[in-house]
Design a protein around this motif. Structure first.
Motif, mmCIF file in Angstrom:
data_model
loop_
_atom_site.group_PDB
_atom_site.id
_atom_site.type_symbol
_atom_site.label_atom_id
_atom_site.label_comp_id
_atom_site.label_asym_id
_atom_site.label_seq_id
_atom_site.Cartn_x
_atom_site.Cartn_y
_atom_site.Cartn_z
ATOM 1 N N UNK A 321 4.619 -0.400 25.687
ATOM 2 C CA UNK A 321 4.833 0.948 25.157
ATOM 3 C C UNK A 321 3.770 1.915 25.655
ATOM 4 N N UNK A 322 2.514 1.476 25.604
ATOM 5 C CA UNK A 322 1.434 2.336 26.100
ATOM 6 C C UNK A 322 1.590 2.599 27.600
ATOM 7 N N UNK A 323 1.963 1.572 28.356
ATOM 8 C CA UNK A 323 2.154 1.759 29.789
ATOM 9 C C UNK A 323 3.226 2.799 30.078
ATOM 10 N N UNK A 324 4.332 2.752 29.340
ATOM 11 C CA UNK A 324 5.416 3.706 29.572
ATOM 12 C C UNK A 324 4.955 5.129 29.277
ATOM 13 N N UNK A 325 4.266 5.312 28.161
ATOM 14 C CA UNK A 325 3.762 6.643 27.807
ATOM 15 C C UNK A 325 2.817 7.152 28.892
ATOM 16 N N UNK A 326 1.861 6.317 29.284
ATOM 17 C CA UNK A 326 0.878 6.723 30.283
ATOM 18 C C UNK A 326 1.529 6.980 31.637
ATOM 19 N N UNK A 327 2.553 6.193 31.964
ATOM 20 C CA UNK A 327 3.237 6.403 33.237
ATOM 21 C C UNK A 327 3.926 7.763 33.263
ATOM 22 N N UNK A 328 4.635 8.114 32.204
ATOM 23 C CA UNK A 328 5.303 9.411 32.140
ATOM 24 C C UNK A 328 4.265 10.534 32.185
ATOM 25 N N UNK A 329 3.115 10.326 31.567
ATOM 26 C CA UNK A 329 2.061 11.338 31.619
ATOM 27 C C UNK A 329 1.574 11.572 33.040
ATOM 28 N N UNK A 330 1.613 10.519 33.872
ATOM 29 C CA UNK A 330 1.187 10.677 35.254
ATOM 30 C C UNK A 330 0.144 9.688 35.714
ATOM 31 N N UNK A 331 -0.208 8.730 34.870
ATOM 32 C CA UNK A 331 -1.172 7.715 35.278
ATOM 33 C C UNK A 331 -0.490 6.656 36.149
ATOM 34 N N UNK A 332 -1.229 6.131 37.108
ATOM 35 C CA UNK A 332 -0.700 5.104 38.016
ATOM 36 C C UNK A 332 -0.868 3.729 37.378
ATOM 37 N N UNK A 339 -3.579 0.566 45.700
ATOM 38 C CA UNK A 339 -4.982 0.723 46.081
ATOM 39 C C UNK A 339 -5.908 -0.046 45.152
ATOM 40 N N UNK A 340 -5.327 -0.770 44.220
ATOM 41 C CA UNK A 340 -6.128 -1.535 43.273
ATOM 42 C C UNK A 340 -6.694 -0.726 42.134
ATOM 43 N N UNK A 341 -6.427 0.583 42.122
ATOM 44 C CA UNK A 341 -6.920 1.467 41.067
ATOM 45 C C UNK A 341 -5.741 1.848 40.172
ATOM 46 N N UNK A 342 -5.660 1.244 39.017
ATOM 47 C CA UNK A 342 -4.527 1.547 38.141
ATOM 48 C C UNK A 342 -4.960 1.483 36.682
ATOM 49 N N UNK A 343 -4.193 2.169 35.857
ATOM 50 C CA UNK A 343 -4.512 2.248 34.435
ATOM 51 C C UNK A 343 -4.661 3.690 33.999
ATOM 52 N N UNK A 344 -4.810 3.909 32.703
ATOM 53 C CA UNK A 344 -4.946 5.263 32.149
ATOM 54 C C UNK A 344 -6.425 5.602 31.994
ATOM 55 N N UNK A 345 -7.055 5.910 33.119
ATOM 56 C CA UNK A 345 -8.477 6.212 33.126
ATOM 57 C C UNK A 345 -8.713 7.581 33.752
ATOM 58 N N UNK A 346 -9.858 8.217 33.458
ATOM 59 C CA UNK A 346 -10.159 9.521 34.087
ATOM 60 C C UNK A 346 -10.331 9.352 35.590
ATOM 61 N N UNK A 347 -10.092 10.419 36.296
ATOM 62 C CA UNK A 347 -10.312 10.400 37.738
ATOM 63 C C UNK A 347 -9.019 10.451 38.520
ATOM 64 N N UNK A 348 -9.086 11.144 39.638
ATOM 65 C CA UNK A 348 -7.888 11.367 40.445
ATOM 66 C C UNK A 348 -7.318 10.069 40.993
ATOM 67 N N UNK A 349 -8.169 9.077 41.242
ATOM 68 C CA UNK A 349 -7.674 7.849 41.855
ATOM 69 C C UNK A 349 -6.771 7.057 40.915
ATOM 70 N N UNK A 350 -6.761 7.411 39.639
ATOM 71 C CA UNK A 350 -5.889 6.722 38.690
ATOM 72 C C UNK A 350 -4.597 7.491 38.420
ATOM 73 N N UNK A 351 -4.345 8.530 39.195
ATOM 74 C CA UNK A 351 -3.126 9.305 39.009
ATOM 75 C C UNK A 351 -2.087 8.913 40.059
#
Length: 931
Positions: A321-332, A339-351
């Motif tokens: 559920x959290x993944x779906x919400x964060x994905x719609x928000x724009x997190x990768x 690129x190995x950078x994924x999750x709902x974290x600050x920073x452009x590389x996580x978008x």
């Protein structure tokens, strides 16, 4: 849409003894990076070679290329990852032994494979086949026997060979460079590449492969949208196709210079959105289990409410559920870019790229309400009537919202309806004001989550239907309403109140849901409370609601008491997809169970209630001799836009105040229905629509002659025209672009139906192909021969000069978008799909015919382009195309056009008197929809 043809790439890896250690490490790392980067557009395989010792495949790749899935890519990635971990499997794949034989092994093994079991991977119509030969050896003169093999692969099979030196950089002219160049240049791969590390090799290979595969990308990456032009602004949506992950959307705003036929880019919403922190976006939805949108500043679609979302998003558990919400928000969250950078974290590389594709849903401009002057037909028509109910209400509405900031509403297949600041030159220009995630999609967002071994998100249709906006008098006040369907995203539609831009409100959403065993009519009220209305007589007819693709229409109807009230006209859309593909028999008529209806929907009282369902039927004789899906005659559906005439002081409707619907159906006929006769009439007694155009038994799926684009209705534009109508439209299946299997039967038409408006609106005037003049061969309908009521032409017989001043025909072509009547001209955009064997997206053209006579005024063909749609400003044509980059002036065939990215701008041939007085414009009767 056309399917992509991925490239087929065989990696031919040197596994001789000298590749041990650093060289193999760099080679494996480079292979991993390249397969990851090109995973969405290429199928990879791996063959190993040395002098015939161990770890030599002898022409049988250790990982053969697979095309039905990406399993060979997955095998390579698993092997490269295991190699880094020192796994046993990788030690047996990436090992070294023996000497170097580039002729029998390095290029000889790919020859054995592609002339043998891999032969089906070569000679594709547009897909490229490539050998990447990786080595560190000196080859000892064997390049001379290897070069003819590479040349024969290129000549006979179209296989390109690229050679890579993995040990270190060797300069141009050195013996190693010359040896590698002999094979690479003969194989069509150009100069060899050398690098001492994996990162440099990745970049060099990326540039090389991008250049080689560029033609495939342009041929299979559609960016088809009609431009939207308001005043001197053009809003142009495009997208980049990706076979894995989300399609990359773009929405650009241009300022238009009609004098210089030029446009200047002002902002790109996709780029602006990408600079925003996903967690700070104003994303909202409605559900009683969530805080209200207003109480959260339009930020209730957030993982702050993860617990509340658990049942709303389908009961998938907290993590998903959290993944779906964060994905719609724009997190990768699914690491789409690998690129190995994924999750709902600050920073452009996580978008991830936050804007999804805007495909079939045309963005629409919402500005401040406009006060109408006495010369406007609406002043004495629609507005005049409702003004009498509450004098001064509209003037007050205009006064209060005069300063309302302009926005563009754009629906994307990321599941969000975006409100975009439409200003120019301000810090906030092109920024997202808010994004709405509608209730019918909440339990479908999970479909974008990964379901395959790539681990990437899945591109799905979400909001892919048309949007309509209009000021309506509802519940005794004026409001600005927006309505949209979902296309193939859902059998549903939604209405919003966007009167106050920063405080939008949900009005209603309705879905015809297939549960897997039964149908259910779900209705969400303004607060998101959902009710099953399947057994409610006022809603049960939504069982006919399919995948609606036509534009909703805000208008009004006369009830049994003689009073008028606002309604929404909603087309039922396309038929169901399996498993709900059942057919019904009714009075001998075969018809699909959904899609063959038009709904008259209440906007006051019981909002959403069906006031009347307007069924569409084909005669039983149309289907004689054929059955169900195998029948060549297409099922009747309501796909193209419904057109309306709203009377009120204009010549149309004989000056009467009322509404006339013109309903094109998929099978090529047009029906008309009067919603408000001069005397009061109960809706229950309204007659079914009357067919005014009969295409005869000439429409089949095989000849492509169906109606999927809007029709155009206008007053005639020559001399005295009062009391006359011109209904113009074309055929062609723009839902399924491919004509594979249809050649040579494709035979699309353009029709111009001309007659007395009162006879047409009363359903007394009947048109057929037999009473239209055929102008295909240069004949004219002026003067109109006795017994004829307009003209027709065959698109197959159109021809014009292309950008290179070469004559081009439109054999097997189709109408690309709405045929527009303007300034005495009928503007016809046409598209010819690529034919099997051609590596091209196809050609498009623009034709201007005399609206009454059917004689040619202007024509121009655009090479390798798919025309998305046309808008007109003054005497300037503004067209959206696919595959455009940069600027290019076109001077051919007596025309001057300019390509600017995904736009084409140029002058059209119109009657100046009809431009100045507005006669003939496609929007004169229906101001809510500007195409």
């Amino acid at each position: 849409m056309n399917s992509i043809e991925p490239a087929n790439i065989l990696i031919s890896l040197d596994t001789s003894g000298s590749m041990s250690g650093r060289n193999m490490n760099n080679a494996v790392d480079a292979i991993h990076r390249i397969v990851t980067k090109f995973n969405s557009v290429a199928n990879f395989g791996l063959v190993r070679w040395n002098s015939g010792s161990n770890y030599d495949d002898r022409g049988r790749p250790v990982i053969p290329i697979t095309t039905t899935s990406k399993s060979s890519n997955d095998q390579i990635l698993r092997a490269t990852q295991a190699y880094k971990r020192g796994g046993f499997y990788a030690r047996t794949v990436f090992r070294w032994s023996g000497g170097t034989r580039v002729d029998t092994g390095g290029i000889g093994y790919p020859r054995t494979y592609f002339y043998g079991p891999g032969r089906n991977l070569t000679g594709g119509s547009c897909a490229k086949t490539v050998v990447i030969l990786i080595s560190d050896g000196g080859w000892s003169g064997r390049e001379r026997s290897a070069a003819p093999i590479a040349a024969s692969l290129l000549r006979d099979l179209g296989v390109i060979t690229v050679v890579i030196g993995i040990d270190r950089v060797h300069g141009v002219g050195s013996s190693r460079w010359n040896a590698y160049n002999t094979v690479s240049s003969n194989g069509g791969g150009g100069a060899p590449l050398f690098s001492g590390d994996a990162v440099q090799m990745e970049q060099a290979l990326t540039d090389k492969l991008s250049a080689i595969l560029a033609e495939s990308f342009s041929a299979t990456s559609p960016a088809v949208m009609a431009s939207q032009q308001f005043g001197q602004l053009v809003f142009q949506p495009t997208f980049e196709y990706r076979s894995v992950g989300q399609w990359k959307g773009s929405l650009k705003a241009y300022s238009l210079d009609t004098v210089a036929t030029d446009a200047t880019l002002k902002w790109d919403f996709g780029e602006v959105l990408q600079r925003m922190d996903p967690g700070q976006r104003r994303l909202w939805t409605v559900d009683p289990r969530l805080p209200s949108p207003a109480s959260t500043g339009l930020r209730n679609f957030s993982d702050n409410y993860q617990t509340q979302f658990l049942p709303i998003l389908g009961g998938l558990g907290r993590t998903v559920t959290k993944q779906i919400i964060n994905f719609v928000q724009g997190y990768d969250v699914y690491d789409d870019d690998k690129d190995g950078q994924y999750g709902a974290y600050p920073g452009e590389r996580y978008r991830r790229w936050m804007l999804g594709d805007i495909f079939h849903s045309k963005p629409i401009y919402v500005g401040p309400p406009q006060e109408l002057d006495d010369s406007d037909t609406d002043k004495v028509g629609v507005l005049g009537y409702f003004e009498s109910l509450r004098p001064g209400a509209h003037a007050e509405f205009v006064k209060v919202y005069r300063g309302r900031r302009p926005i563009v509403l754009a629906a994307s297949n990321s599941g969000v309806l975006h409100a975009v600041d439409a200003s120019i030159g301000l810090a906030k220009s092109g920024s997202e004001v808010w994004g709405f995630v509608p209730p019918p999609l909440l339990d479908k967002l999970q479909l974008m989550a990964p379901t395959n071994s790539t681990g990437a998100s899945q591109a799905r249709y979400m909001i892919d239907g048309a949007i309509t906006v209009r000021d309506v008098f509802v519940n005794n006040i004026w409001r600005t309403y927006a309505a949209f369907g979902y296309g193939l995203g859902a059998r549903a539609f939604t209405v919003l109140d966007v009167t106050e831009i920063d405080s939008p409100k949900h009005v209603i959403s309705i879905e015809n849901e297939w549960t897997g065993s039964t149908w259910r009519i779900k209705v969400w009220d303004k607060d998101g409370n959902v009710t099953d209305k399947s057994n409610d007589p006022g809603f049960a007819e939504y069982r006919q609601l399919g995948y609606s693709t036509s534009s909703p229409i805000f208008t009004f109807h006369k009830n049994g008491s003689g009073n008028y009230s606002p309604v929404l006209i909603m087309g039922a859309g396309a038929i169901s997809r399996p498993p709900a593909m059942e057919l019904e028999s009714s009075g001998g008529t075969r018809r699909p169970s959904t899609g063959n209806n038009v709904f008259l929907v209440s906007l006051d009282g019981t909002v959403g209630r069906i006031l009347k369902g307007i069924p569409l039927h084909n005669p039983a004789s149309l289907y004689s001799g054929c059955s169900a899906e195998s029948c060549a005659v297409p099922f009747n559906q309501q796909i193209a836009d419904i057109e309306i005439i709203e009377g009120g002081g204009s010549s149309v409707m004989n000056g009467a105040f009322g509404v006339e619907l013109f309903i094109p159906n998929y099978t090529g006929s047009i029906q008309t229905l009067n919603l408000s006769a001069m005397s009061p009439r109960s809706l229950t007694n309204l007659t079914n629509p009357v067919a005014i155009f009969d295409p005869g038994r000439m429409v089949t799926n095989l000849n492509d002659r169906v109606i999927t684009v809007p029709i155009s209705i206008s007053g005639l534009t020559h001399e005295k025209t009062d009391g006359k109508l011109n209904i113009t439209f074309g055929t062609g299946d723009m839902q399924q672009l491919s004509i594979k299997g249809k050649v040579p039967y494709v035979d699309n038409k353009v029709y111009s139906l001309q007659g007395d408006e009162s006879s047409i609106t009363d359903g007394k005037q009947k048109f057929s192909v037999g009473n239209l003049v055929d102008v295909s061969a240069g004949a004219t309908a002026c003067p109109m021969p006795s017994g004829k009521l307009g003209w027709q032409l065959s698109i197959n017989r159109l021809n014009a000069k292309n950008e290179d001043n070469q004559s081009t025909t439109f054999l097997y072509g189709k109408v690309a978008s709405k045929v527009i009547q303007y300034g005495g001209s009928t503007v016809i955009p046409v598209y010819k799909p690529r034919i099997d064997g051609q590596c091209s997206i196809g050609d498009s053209g623009i034709y201007l015919f005399d609206s009454i006579c059917g004689s040619t005024r202007q024509s121009q063909v655009f090479n390798n382009a798919m025309l998305g749609g046309v808008t007109i400003s003054g005497d300037t044509l503004v067209m959206g195309i696919s595959g455009g980059k940069g600027r290019k002036r076109l001077n051919s065939n007596g025309n001057e056009f300019q390509k600017i990215d995904n736009l084409i701008i140029g002058k059209g041939v119109f009657d100046s008197k009809n431009i100045s007085n507005g006669k003939g414009t496609a929007t004169i009767y229906n101001k809510q929809r500007v195409r």
